[in-house]
Write an enzyme that holds these catalytic residues in place. Structure first.
Site, PDB file in Angstrom:
ATOM      1  N   CYS A 101       0.881  -1.184   0.000  1.00 25.84           N
ATOM      2  CA  CYS A 101       0.000   0.000   0.000  1.00 25.84           C
ATOM      3  C   CYS A 101       0.914   1.229   0.000  1.00 25.84           C
ATOM      4  O   CYS A 101       1.564   1.509   1.012  1.00 25.84           O
ATOM      5  CB  CYS A 101      -0.894  -0.017   1.235  1.00 25.84           C
ATOM      6  SG  CYS A 101      -1.947   1.439   1.351  1.00 25.84           S
ATOM      7  N   ARG A 135      -9.197  -2.840  -5.616  1.00 28.51           N
ATOM      8  CA  ARG A 135      -9.609  -4.184  -5.163  1.00 28.51           C
ATOM      9  C   ARG A 135      -9.916  -4.106  -3.673  1.00 28.51           C
ATOM     10  O   ARG A 135      -9.166  -3.501  -2.923  1.00 28.51           O
ATOM     11  CB  ARG A 135      -8.454  -5.146  -5.405  1.00 28.51           C
ATOM     12  CG  ARG A 135      -8.645  -6.524  -4.843  1.00 28.51           C
ATOM     13  CD  ARG A 135      -7.478  -7.415  -5.112  1.00 28.51           C
ATOM     14  NE  ARG A 135      -6.276  -7.005  -4.360  1.00 28.51           N
ATOM     15  CZ  ARG A 135      -5.222  -7.803  -4.257  1.00 28.51           C
ATOM     16  NH1 ARG A 135      -5.190  -8.963  -4.870  1.00 28.51           N
ATOM     17  NH2 ARG A 135      -4.170  -7.411  -3.570  1.00 28.51           N
ATOM     18  N   CYS A 190      -4.633   5.845  -5.076  1.00 27.96           N
ATOM     19  CA  CYS A 190      -4.044   4.539  -4.720  1.00 27.96           C
ATOM     20  C   CYS A 190      -2.560   4.646  -5.055  1.00 27.96           C
ATOM     21  O   CYS A 190      -2.176   4.784  -6.223  1.00 27.96           O
ATOM     22  CB  CYS A 190      -4.726   3.444  -5.553  1.00 27.96           C
ATOM     23  SG  CYS A 190      -3.976   1.817  -5.326  1.00 27.96           S
ATOM     24  N   THR A 240       0.145   2.643  -4.951  1.00 25.78           N
ATOM     25  CA  THR A 240       0.796   1.657  -5.839  1.00 25.78           C
ATOM     26  C   THR A 240       0.271   1.810  -7.262  1.00 25.78           C
ATOM     27  O   THR A 240       1.025   1.679  -8.236  1.00 25.78           O
ATOM     28  CB  THR A 240       0.511   0.228  -5.341  1.00 25.78           C
ATOM     29  OG1 THR A 240      -0.885   0.093  -5.026  1.00 25.78           O
ATOM     30  CG2 THR A 240       1.353  -0.101  -4.115  1.00 25.78           C
TER      31      THR A 240
HETATM   32  N1  LIG Z   1      -6.511  -2.146  -2.657  1.00 22.30           N
HETATM   33  C1  LIG Z   1      -5.093  -2.532  -2.753  1.00 22.30           C
HETATM   34  C2  LIG Z   1      -4.388  -2.339  -1.413  1.00 22.30           C
HETATM   35  C3  LIG Z   1      -4.300  -0.876  -1.024  1.00 22.30           C
HETATM   36  C4  LIG Z   1      -3.360  -0.194  -1.953  1.00 22.30           C
HETATM   37  C5  LIG Z   1      -3.549   1.290  -2.063  1.00 22.30           C
HETATM   38  N2  LIG Z   1      -4.382   1.934  -1.079  1.00 22.30           N
HETATM   39  C6  LIG Z   1      -2.227   1.996  -2.184  1.00 22.30           C
HETATM   40  O1  LIG Z   1      -2.076   3.155  -1.698  1.00 22.30           O
HETATM   41  O2  LIG Z   1      -1.310   1.417  -2.819  1.00 22.30           O
HETATM   42  C7  LIG Z   1      -5.011  -4.019  -3.089  1.00 22.30           C
HETATM   43  O3  LIG Z   1      -5.857  -4.773  -2.631  1.00 22.30           O
HETATM   44  O4  LIG Z   1      -4.054  -4.397  -3.794  1.00 22.30           O
END
Ligand SMILES: N[C@H](CCC[C@H](N)C(=O)O)C(=O)O
Length: 321
Positions: A69, A213, A221, A223
């Site tokens: 994350c 996801r 997000c 990443t």
């Molecule tokens: N929903 C992402 C996890 C949170 C990643 C996101 N909040 C970030 O800042 O990278 C997943 O299930 O792969």
């Protein structure tokens, strides 16, 4: 059990954060907190580590655990650096120990951190993704979805499907929502779901909106923005190096460097503390008092930052409150 929680955000991707011991029921805590607070995207857990200053685990709103994350890691980085009195640290994550560092502020009063995003893999098996027996999917149309969107699949290491889209598709979330919901439900491509990002060139940088996801649309997000910057450099939309990435929650800098056939990725952005809470965590969800006993005033400064860049952001998306 009474626990102390901080409410934090990176680019308005908002989390509760708890500094605790290893347990196997943090998914239950994530579900309880997210049921109580519709404005939060998940739970960050800070744990002891044998190989680094600390370990981070991250849970989505639906209780699923992710391997990484980016926005959350900046908030964990700030907490650990301030706790240890250092400006650099290493944080253990599911697939790698990652370097984090305090940086010059994006704007006065906005604590800013950079975090390494790694490992990176274009192998579909690493997402996982099944598609026509292909081993990779880079800058390719998926005819079932659209002939005019070039998609790329990459794991950083959590799974991302990145689409380079024309402005008219970016202006409304409907198209992205339809396919992101499909790929995170019963489907033949992504057995473990996928974060879906639509990317559009804006000024000297890019605009990224992500359907996450285990969460749904978020303000940002980390990443996904970094993976989108990587794909934008590889497709010559922007030059390699520092990429300004705008999102409904603000703006971050993603640094994309290529050395040989590997990529070094860095995500730099705010790490803002909103409030501190005490929570009575019981097996079953109880309607215990869940009040903030300390509201911090960092958000006021962050709003000024948002105002400064809103002209770029608001052409595509309003921020989720
Ligand atoms: N929903 C992402 C996890 C949170 C990643 C996101 N909040 C970030 O800042 O990278 C997943 O299930 O792969």
């Amino acid at each position: 059990m009474k626990i102390t929680l901080e409410k934090v955000h990176g680019s308005m991707n908002t989390f509760y954060m708890v500094d605790g011991e290893e347990r196997d029921d943090y998914a239950n805590l994530a579900l309880q907190l997210c049921a109580k607070d519709q404005g939060v995207d998940g739970l960050l857990v800070i744990l002891p580590s044998n190989s680094a200053h600390a370990k981070m685990r991250v849970f989505n709103r639906d209780g699923s655990e992710a391997s990484m994350c980016g926005n959350g890691l900046r908030c964990v980085a700030r907490y650990v650096c301030e706790k240890e009195g250092v400006d650099e640290a290493v944080i253990e994550t599911m697939k790698a120990d990652l370097a984090v560092r305090r940086e010059e502020t994006l704007m006065d009063g906005i604590e800013t951190y950079s975090v390494q995003i790694s490992p990176v893999s274009f192998q579909l098996k690493d997402l996982p993704m099944e598609y026509d027996n292909q081993t990779t999917l880079i800058q390719q149309a998926i005819p079932e979805i659209s002939e005019e969107i070039m998609f790329s699949a990459v794991a950083v290491p959590n799974p991302h499907l990145i689409g380079i889209v024309p402005e008219e598709i970016q202006k409304s979330p409907e198209h992205q929502k339809k396919w992101a919901e499909k790929f995170n439900g019963q489907n033949n491509y992504f057995s473990d779901g996928v974060n879906v990002s639509y990317v559009t060139k804006v000024g000297q940088g890019i605009f990224v909106r992500t359907y996450e996801r285990g969460v749904g649309f978020t303000n940002a997000c980390g990443t996904a923005m970094t993976a989108s910057a990587l794909i934008s450099c590889m497709s010559d939309m922007v030059p390699f190096g520092e990429v300004a990435v705008y999102n409904p929650g603000g703006m971050v800098k993603c640094t994309v460097n290529k050395s040989g056939d590997t990529f070094e990725l860095l995500l730099t952005g705010n790490a803002t503390r909103l409030s501190v809470h005490e929570f009575q965590w019981e097996e079953e969800q109880v309607d215990s008092e869940f009040t903030a006993f300390e509201i911090l005033d960092e958000q006021r400064q962050y709003e000024k930052f948002i105002e400064e860049i809103s002209v770029v952001v608001e052409q595509f998306a309003k921020r989720k409150e």
